[in-house]
Design an enzyme around this catalytic site. Sequence first.
Site, PDB file in Angstrom:
ATOM      1  N   ASP A 506       0.833  -1.198   0.000  1.00 14.95           N
ATOM      2  CA  ASP A 506       0.000   0.000   0.000  1.00 14.95           C
ATOM      3  C   ASP A 506       0.870   1.252   0.000  1.00 14.95           C
ATOM      4  O   ASP A 506       0.647   2.201  -0.763  1.00 14.95           O
ATOM      5  CB  ASP A 506      -0.930  -0.020   1.219  1.00 14.95           C
ATOM      6  CG  ASP A 506      -2.166   0.852   1.035  1.00 14.95           C
ATOM      7  OD1 ASP A 506      -2.028   1.969   0.511  1.00 14.95           O
ATOM      8  OD2 ASP A 506      -3.266   0.414   1.407  1.00 14.95           O
ATOM      9  N   ASN A 533      -5.590   1.649  -0.141  1.00 10.47           N
ATOM     10  CA  ASN A 533      -5.526   0.916  -1.409  1.00 10.47           C
ATOM     11  C   ASN A 533      -5.804  -0.567  -1.211  1.00 10.47           C
ATOM     12  O   ASN A 533      -6.471  -1.197  -2.036  1.00 10.47           O
ATOM     13  CB  ASN A 533      -4.159   1.119  -2.064  1.00 10.47           C
ATOM     14  CG  ASN A 533      -3.994   2.534  -2.570  1.00 10.47           C
ATOM     15  OD1 ASN A 533      -4.729   2.975  -3.440  1.00 10.47           O
ATOM     16  ND2 ASN A 533      -3.038   3.255  -2.007  1.00 10.47           N
ATOM     17  N   ASP A 534      -5.278  -1.127  -0.130  1.00 12.00           N
ATOM     18  CA  ASP A 534      -5.559  -2.534   0.159  1.00 12.00           C
ATOM     19  C   ASP A 534      -7.061  -2.770   0.306  1.00 12.00           C
ATOM     20  O   ASP A 534      -7.617  -3.713  -0.268  1.00 12.00           O
ATOM     21  CB  ASP A 534      -4.848  -2.959   1.450  1.00 12.00           C
ATOM     22  CG  ASP A 534      -3.401  -3.334   1.221  1.00 12.00           C
ATOM     23  OD1 ASP A 534      -3.137  -4.077   0.268  1.00 12.00           O
ATOM     24  OD2 ASP A 534      -2.555  -2.882   1.994  1.00 12.00           O
ATOM     25  N   ILE A 535      -7.708  -1.921   1.097  1.00 12.01           N
ATOM     26  CA  ILE A 535      -9.135  -2.127   1.365  1.00 12.01           C
ATOM     27  C   ILE A 535      -9.961  -1.871   0.114  1.00 12.01           C
ATOM     28  O   ILE A 535     -10.805  -2.686  -0.274  1.00 12.01           O
ATOM     29  CB  ILE A 535      -9.593  -1.235   2.528  1.00 12.01           C
ATOM     30  CG1 ILE A 535      -8.893  -1.666   3.827  1.00 12.01           C
ATOM     31  CG2 ILE A 535     -11.107  -1.295   2.684  1.00 12.01           C
ATOM     32  CD1 ILE A 535      -9.115  -0.728   4.991  1.00 12.01           C
TER      33      ILE A 535
END
Length: 757
Positions: A506, A533-535
């Site tokens: 991220d 960004n991950d989520i």
Amino acid sequence: MNVPVHCAPCGAASVAIPQNGRMSEPILAQTPAHSPKSQVLISEVGPRDGLQSVARTMPTADKCRWVDALVAAGLREIEVGSFVPASHLPQMADTAEVVRHARTHADLTVMALVPNLKGAQAALAAGVHKLTVPVSASRAHSLANVRQTPADMVEVVRAIARLCAQQTPPVPLEVGISTAFGCTLQGPVPEDDVLRLALACVQAGVAEVGLSDTTGMANPAQTRRLFQRLRAEIGRHAGAAHMHNTRGLGLANCLAAFDVGVRVFDASLGGLGGCPHAPGASGNVVTEDLVFMFEAMGVSTGVDLPRLLAARQPLADGLPGEALYGMLPAAGLPLGWPERAPATGPAPQVVAAPAVPAPVASGPAQPASGLPYQGLRVVEFTHMVMGPACGLVLADLGAEVIKVEPVGPGRQGDATRQLIGSGAGFFPLFNRNKKSLALDLQTPEGLAAVRQLLATADVLIENFKPGTMAKLGLDHESLKALNPRLIYVSHKGFLPGPYDHRTALDEVVQMMGGLAYMTGRPGDPLRAGASVNDIMGGVFGAVGAMAALAQRERTGLGQEVNSALFENNVLLVAQHMMQFAVTGQPAAPMPARISAWGVYDVFQVQGGEQIFLAVVSDGAWATFCDALDLPDLKADARLRTNNDRVRARDWLMPVLRERLAPRSATELAALFESNALPFAPITRPHDLLQDPHLLATGALAPITLPDGRSAPTVLLPLTLSGQRLGVRLSPPRLGEHNAELLAELGISNSIAENPVG
């Protein structure tokens, strides 16, 4: 009450019997499974459901020859009769004798229908391997058929289940819910009634509950929906499809059931059968046509079609003049038909659940009934945040999400289980409503088990380094042959292109994607304070899966979906990219930006507290000035419009800071709230656990952590029909669901007992 029973219940596969609280291997001498090479089990019900509707009594010798011919064709499960008084149904007077003959076939599961406790006692004395009990969803049909209400029959089931459990070894009991798709006596049958009845039967001790289209009223959309709901409601206890061809939709309904994971199908040779207690209902699905359909699709049944067609002869000999049905017998096998069409991949063995209630999952439970993706099976190969976030969305929406965790030398499941510091919340947040299956994929046994699981899956999620899944033979191309309907969702650092070989995090993509530049002060790039960004990348993976599921409804095929950190980050800064594209002016970092609004900032006030205040329209500016007693600013022509106030920020903001500094944050919050002006206290994340709005709206829900402690978790930020999507399963312990899932697949419990190697 001893009465004839005519409606067709559902068959099922062999049952693994629990011993000392653990799942054992299936006891093949008692309940033989279908051929290891078969992908579906065809349960022949003609000798019971077919013959009970025929006026002529078939001689016992002919029945036995017919059973022999069916076994020779490869059928491995036959319902040979029902234990009802001969005075009510002379056709079934010899059932005990037929049972004894059928038991001479060592590889055959011998089933019989029993309507009451007395019938069950007689069946067990005769040596039946498995009992079926007819329970009708329609009250009118139930009273006509067995002279009992559906609720009464649940109590009958409970008594029979106790009797079966006392046997050595225990004899599995299953229920076929008749009139599940509608009734010619009652009309439509509410699906919720069917599901409540199925759950009641499981709670009464039944190993498996199937659905029967007793009156031939089902259609494929209804079949697909109801079996999905059944699986969501009772999990691994969901059983077989018993479809009728009364209105010509029998095969279409079987295919619809197959598409949503049903792997056991009742059928009757020659299409004999029907229910005299449901006027106008006739015509079981023809075994010959059903086998041909699956074999032509490349789905193995383990049945030899020429021998199956030959099995019609002893039936015809025993019932001279009786009409036999079927399109395949009339048309014959196609020119060049092979002995058996090649299967599309390794066969998923179908083994039913133990004849005891399922163990209660850890943590608070909430039924999946009514959730959009109930009945959907998702298999997840993920770690960290991005992939688990995708699985979380689908799990909260009702899908059965199975998290495959790597174990073996040096591997103890998802590594985020052991993280501390800022990673301590990863596993408990992103892995609720999931099941844990711990396997060593470096071993042939572990890899074979996961392939069997994937043959039953709708969606696969993975977020490992490029090439990892391919090394295991679990990449999209390798799995298409095994399961053409599988939707394969990959989460990577980059979509395919020049960067796709890089390792991404991220923080990496925030730096290279402009987000860190926009967040920090000039010359001081700063990552956002959450794994944005991950989520979001996981959420977009879920959106892609949803789109692929919708397309699969039209095409019948799965596809590959890709979601990536970098491209997600680019979307987050796209507004700033567009600013340059439209104006030619590059966006400045947020702390140094030219604000779009005159008042839009954090103010330090009395006691050093901070509060964010915003005034974003000309009407709001007038309200702001009135509420805070600022008549001079309201009258100042230099501040008449928002754009005027933006241009005046250099001198306006110091004035506002000076005038607001003596006021408390509490006072300002009250003024802004009463005047519908935007404001916000500066809150730390852990303070939100006591936020009155979150507590009042049910945004926080309790879970049980894998170590046994209780903790609150945050639910998805949406409602469906006014309801939050709650917690059904707490984050699982490593390998918590091995026994349940491997037993369903018919796999040795040696893996289940040693999930961590």
